[in-house]
Scaffold this motif. Structure first.
Motif, PDB file in Angstrom:
ATOM      1  N   GLY A 287       0.845  -1.191   0.000  1.00  0.00           N
ATOM      2  CA  GLY A 287       0.000   0.000   0.000  1.00  0.00           C
ATOM      3  C   GLY A 287       0.881   1.241   0.000  1.00  0.00           C
ATOM      4  O   GLY A 287       1.833   1.325   0.773  1.00  0.00           O
TER       5      GLY A 287
ATOM      6  N   PRO B 131       1.839   2.394  10.299  1.00  0.00           N
ATOM      7  CA  PRO B 131       0.449   2.136  10.663  1.00  0.00           C
ATOM      8  C   PRO B 131      -0.022   3.265  11.574  1.00  0.00           C
ATOM      9  O   PRO B 131       0.761   4.158  11.922  1.00  0.00           O
ATOM     10  CB  PRO B 131       0.546   0.834  11.456  1.00  0.00           C
TER      11      PRO B 131
ATOM     12  N   ARG C 149     -10.765  -0.627   2.174  1.00  0.00           N
ATOM     13  CA  ARG C 149     -11.124  -0.016   3.462  1.00  0.00           C
ATOM     14  C   ARG C 149     -11.719   1.350   3.181  1.00  0.00           C
ATOM     15  O   ARG C 149     -11.109   2.153   2.484  1.00  0.00           O
ATOM     16  CB  ARG C 149      -9.879   0.138   4.353  1.00  0.00           C
TER      17      ARG C 149
END
Ligand code: TXA
Ligand code: MG
Length: 362
Positions: A129, A152, A205
């Motif tokens: 990603g 993250p 998401r």
């Protein structure tokens, strides 16, 4: 690609940024930094030891891949190893990059053979990603570090994502050394993750860029939803061992879908017992709980309320912070007024996070 740092050399801001960048380059202790979505916990994405430092600090399961953050397209292209002048970024992503970068959108890309990314970043997947945040502090930090940053959200695993530096400190104090404080985050929910490598393209998401916005881009008119909100609905406190905890405060969260009405005190006590501390998060229609009927013998009930307001963007911005604040008051249960997520706007991301956080759905 061509912006410069405008601060005078020697100011505390610049010195702190440079110190953080040096830590990222030379140590294996991650650095927390603001983005427009939530605070990130960053490490040099090219060094395994540094990336492992993220998983340790967060106590994150190692099979959950990380997003890699870039400050420029050139930095991303270099990682993708262009051949004979061809642009290595897949054409499907061009309109999204033009419209939404820098911003709250993560795109899934093939990880090239012989990639400089540490294998811990991708958790064994052939893809990674990539995201270009629009927070200027984040962009500065990545540029000064000189390496892409795996990051993250900077919460302890299972906790609500941090939208202020204080939240990071509450979760990770003693486990990390440096938090860059950029104030509260502008968006408040994480980036939208999209996969344009599959056909049709899909949303993995929901987040800061909405379905509505994606559909306006060429090639993305038929983007499909590739994630699932927790499907169960109904009054069903679940077996503790079966709990999938995510975005969770310590308190039990009871989520009322938009239009489900406001619980009265008797209903709330049904969940938590007679001597209780109750938290309430209101959005559009619920009335202040001081207007609720009070029962006999309910003197030991204490209620904390947070009003996030009627605007959905404000609900997104304040949601994680509200969950954390109620936890600080040691409430036993939090009753949340959900928002309508049928419009394809950021309410979709809000309800996705709330459904994951909730043990009870009404
Ligand atoms: O807004 C954000 O995206 C924040 C800020 C810090 O940038 N970051 C963030 O990271 O939310 P994290 O690790 O909490 O969430 C990363 C999400 C996870 O759902 C992960 O499974 C997914 O991205 N992801 C990462 N790499 C992937 C890949 N190769 N394929 C599919 N999903 C991936
Ligand atoms: Mg997270």
């Amino acid at each position: 690609d061509n912006w410069d740092i405008k601060w005078a050399v020697g100011t505390p801001d610049l010195e702190n940024l440079q110190r953080a960048a040096t830590e990222l380059r030379t140590t294996s202790i991650p650095v927390a930094f603001p983005t427009e979505t939530v605070y990130g916990l960053g490490a040099d994405a090219t060094r395994s030891a540094a990336v492992r430092g993220i998983f340790q600090a967060k106590k994150r399961p190692v099979d959950n891949p990380l997003i890699v953050h870039f400050y420029s397209l050139q930095q991303l292209r270099t990682l993708l190893q262009p051949t004979d002048g061809e642009d290595p970024i897949p054409a499907i992503y061009k309109p999204l990059i033009q419209k939404f970068w820098p911003g709250p959108l993560t795109i899934i890309l093939p990880n090239p053979a012989g990639s400089v990314l540490a294998p811990e970043v991708t958790a064994g997947l052939q893809t990674f990603g990539a995201r270009m945040p629009r927070s200027l502090l984040a962009l500065c930090l990545i540029k000064l570090a000189g390496v892409p940053l795996a990051a993250p959200s900077a919460n302890a695993s299972t906790r609500p994502s941090p939208t202020a530096a204080e939240h990071v400190k509450d979760d990770l104090d003693g486990r990390i050394q440096t938090i860059l404080d950029g104030g509260p985050c502008e968006v408040g929910v994480e980036s939208t993750v999209v996969d344009g490598l599959s056909s049709p393209p899909s949303i993995l998401r929901p987040g800061g860029i909405t379905l509505e916005q994606l559909r306006q881009c060429p090639g993305w008119e038929n983007v499909v939803v590739g994630y699932k909100d927790k499907p169960e609905q109904g009054i069903q406190p679940r077996a503790p061992g079966m709990k999938y905890r995510h975005y969770s405060p310590k308190a039990t969260v009871a989520l009322y879908e938009a239009g489900a009405g406001q619980p009265d005190l008797a209903t709330m006590l049904g969940y938590v017992g007679r001597t209780s501390r109750i938290g309430i998060i209101r959005t559009k229609l619920w009335k202040p709980a001081c207007g609720l009927p009070v029962l006999d013998g309910s003197k030991n009930i204490e209620i904390w309320e947070i009003d996030l307001g009627a605007a959905t963007a404000g609900v997104a911005r304040g949601l994680f912070s509200a969950l954390r604040e109620l936890d600080k008051h040691n409430v036993d249960a939090i009753f949340v007024e959900g928002v309508d997520d049928t419009e394809g706007d950021i309410a979709t991301a809000v309800m996705n996070r709330l459904r994951k956080a909730a043990e009870v759905r009404i």
